[in-house]
Design a protein around this motif. Sequence first.
Motif, PDB file in Angstrom:
ATOM      1  N   ASP A 325      -6.302   9.771  -9.370  1.00 49.48           N
ATOM      2  CA  ASP A 325      -6.166   8.602 -10.237  1.00 49.48           C
ATOM      3  C   ASP A 325      -4.750   8.028 -10.215  1.00 49.48           C
ATOM      4  OD1 ASP A 325      -8.821   8.655 -10.981  1.00 49.48           O
ATOM      5  OD2 ASP A 325      -8.462   9.872 -12.775  1.00 49.48           O
ATOM      6  N   ALA A 326      -3.756   8.906 -10.215  1.00 49.92           N
ATOM      7  CA  ALA A 326      -2.372   8.429 -10.227  1.00 49.92           C
ATOM      8  C   ALA A 326      -2.056   7.644  -8.955  1.00 49.92           C
ATOM      9  CB  ALA A 326      -1.412   9.607 -10.375  1.00 49.92           C
ATOM     10  N   THR A 327      -2.570   8.121  -7.834  1.00 53.13           N
ATOM     11  CA  THR A 327      -2.326   7.426  -6.563  1.00 53.13           C
ATOM     12  C   THR A 327      -3.019   6.072  -6.544  1.00 53.13           C
ATOM     13  OG1 THR A 327      -2.096   9.540  -5.402  1.00 53.13           O
ATOM     14  CG2 THR A 327      -2.560   7.599  -4.055  1.00 53.13           C
ATOM     15  N   ARG A 328      -4.267   6.032  -7.058  1.00 47.23           N
ATOM     16  CA  ARG A 328      -4.977   4.749  -7.125  1.00 47.23           C
ATOM     17  C   ARG A 328      -4.216   3.743  -7.986  1.00 47.23           C
ATOM     18  NH1 ARG A 328     -10.712   4.316  -6.155  1.00 47.23           N
ATOM     19  NH2 ARG A 328     -10.840   2.868  -7.908  1.00 47.23           N
ATOM     20  N   THR A 329      -3.734   4.193  -9.130  1.00 48.47           N
ATOM     21  CA  THR A 329      -3.001   3.303 -10.024  1.00 48.47           C
ATOM     22  C   THR A 329      -1.739   2.770  -9.351  1.00 48.47           C
ATOM     23  OG1 THR A 329      -3.837   4.468 -11.970  1.00 48.47           O
ATOM     24  CG2 THR A 329      -1.841   3.147 -12.258  1.00 48.47           C
ATOM     25  N   LYS A 330      -1.018   3.649  -8.700  1.00 46.25           N
ATOM     26  CA  LYS A 330       0.213   3.242  -8.018  1.00 46.25           C
ATOM     27  C   LYS A 330      -0.085   2.253  -6.889  1.00 46.25           C
ATOM     28  CE  LYS A 330       3.251   6.416  -7.563  1.00 46.25           C
ATOM     29  NZ  LYS A 330       4.002   7.613  -7.149  1.00 46.25           N
ATOM     30  N   LEU A 331      -1.164   2.534  -6.133  1.00 50.75           N
ATOM     31  CA  LEU A 331      -1.528   1.657  -5.026  1.00 50.75           C
ATOM     32  C   LEU A 331      -2.005   0.299  -5.536  1.00 50.75           C
ATOM     33  CD1 LEU A 331      -1.892   1.205  -2.042  1.00 50.75           C
ATOM     34  CD2 LEU A 331      -4.056   2.453  -2.142  1.00 50.75           C
ATOM     35  N   ASP A 332      -2.774   0.281  -6.619  1.00 51.40           N
ATOM     36  CA  ASP A 332      -3.219  -0.982  -7.205  1.00 51.40           C
ATOM     37  C   ASP A 332      -2.023  -1.846  -7.614  1.00 51.40           C
ATOM     38  OD1 ASP A 332      -5.816  -0.197  -6.852  1.00 51.40           O
ATOM     39  OD2 ASP A 332      -6.244   0.162  -8.969  1.00 51.40           O
ATOM     40  N   GLY A 333      -1.032  -1.216  -8.239  1.00 52.22           N
ATOM     41  CA  GLY A 333       0.158  -1.955  -8.649  1.00 52.22           C
ATOM     42  C   GLY A 333       0.908  -2.532  -7.461  1.00 52.22           C
ATOM     43  N   PHE A 334       1.008  -1.745  -6.404  1.00 52.34           N
ATOM     44  CA  PHE A 334       1.687  -2.214  -5.193  1.00 52.34           C
ATOM     45  C   PHE A 334       0.956  -3.404  -4.585  1.00 52.34           C
ATOM     46  CE2 PHE A 334       1.689  -2.029  -0.519  1.00 52.34           C
ATOM     47  CZ  PHE A 334       3.029  -2.279  -0.261  1.00 52.34           C
ATOM     48  N   LEU A 335      -0.374  -3.291  -4.472  1.00 57.84           N
ATOM     49  CA  LEU A 335      -1.155  -4.364  -3.857  1.00 57.84           C
ATOM     50  C   LEU A 335      -1.082  -5.648  -4.678  1.00 57.84           C
ATOM     51  CD1 LEU A 335      -4.315  -2.342  -2.757  1.00 57.84           C
ATOM     52  CD2 LEU A 335      -2.515  -3.273  -1.270  1.00 57.84           C
TER      53      LEU A 335
END
Length: 371
Positions: A325-335
């Motif tokens: 979940d933490a990686t998804r959240t970080k990636l969503d913010g980056f995108l």
Amino acid sequence: MDGPVYAIGNAMDALCAKTPAEAWPMYQRVVLPTMTPLLEAHGGAGVDDDDLALAAIGLQTLSTFLPAVTAADAPVYAPWIAITPRLCKSRDTGVRQDAFNFIGVTALHQPAWLTGVAAELVTAMQAAAKRWSSEVTAVENAVAAVLKVVLRLPDAPGLRREAAVGWVLQRLPLEDDVEESRIVHALVVDDVVRGDASSLVGRGAANLPALLRVLATALVADDKALASAAAAAAAAAAAGGAGGGGGGGGAAAGAGGDDEMEVEDGGDDGDGKDGSDDDDDDDDDDDGSSEGGDTEGSRSTIGNSVSGSTGAAARRLANARLLDDATRTKLDGFLAAVTSTPAGPLVAAAVATLKRPLRAGLARHGLRLPS
């Protein structure tokens, strides 16, 4: 060799039951006096199968200690690191996997210890992945370890980093060893988000298309795993309601359960084997057998069984995720933010090279490109 292998193996097994902080002093006192001379004496081409098996057990154990050791423990690890390139070439899959894991964990926790052999290790792991390419999990372990080395030791002597990064990206995302995949994909996302001079993106953003393909593929697969897990969980809940229903409420609960189960397996309407609760089914049993009388109890048992199996399925699907979940959240913010940065045009050009489902997956997670 059988005696030392057996005795030291048992000692290591016992130590593994303790925390690293408890086991590390005991390991140094009990195991190393026997083990280190053995490795120093047999660390070359003459290593036999028993030596390899023993060394692999040692690497496995030492890997668990790495988070607890300090730079002062480098002399203890030195003979093990020296033999690791040899272990990467073992015909034994387990030995190789232990070596790959040891390299990866060392790279994360004590990368300086690998500086002198990083290039040799990367070459050995790439060769092993090519030679035993059908061993999917072992290959993924090698890919993970190479990635960790190039991330933590970008300037290691003799390391052809750009070539190694390209080799890794061709083999990502990892999909077989899902536990390792989540670690690796988190490292990739952290690196891309950080975007410093040694980033995997490479000179002139040469690796950006490959990186976006990896991240998009992982996101799409993770979305599917989450959706399947949600469907299985809903089926489990519905089946549990059907199994727990009694008296007049059983029919309604059972019908609802059948409707929900169609999400999972398409339903079994009309075949009489789906735990159907139609009133006509009970009327058909006019021979006085106990079968009709046990319908409610059978339905409850079947419902509980289905609920348990679909609940387990939901857990399995959730555990098959390629991102945490933490990686998804970080990636969503980056995108969501990247197109408004100076890198926006490069990202747009890289996304244009992706297949439509991958572009759609990135868009679902916040990427907005000029129309």
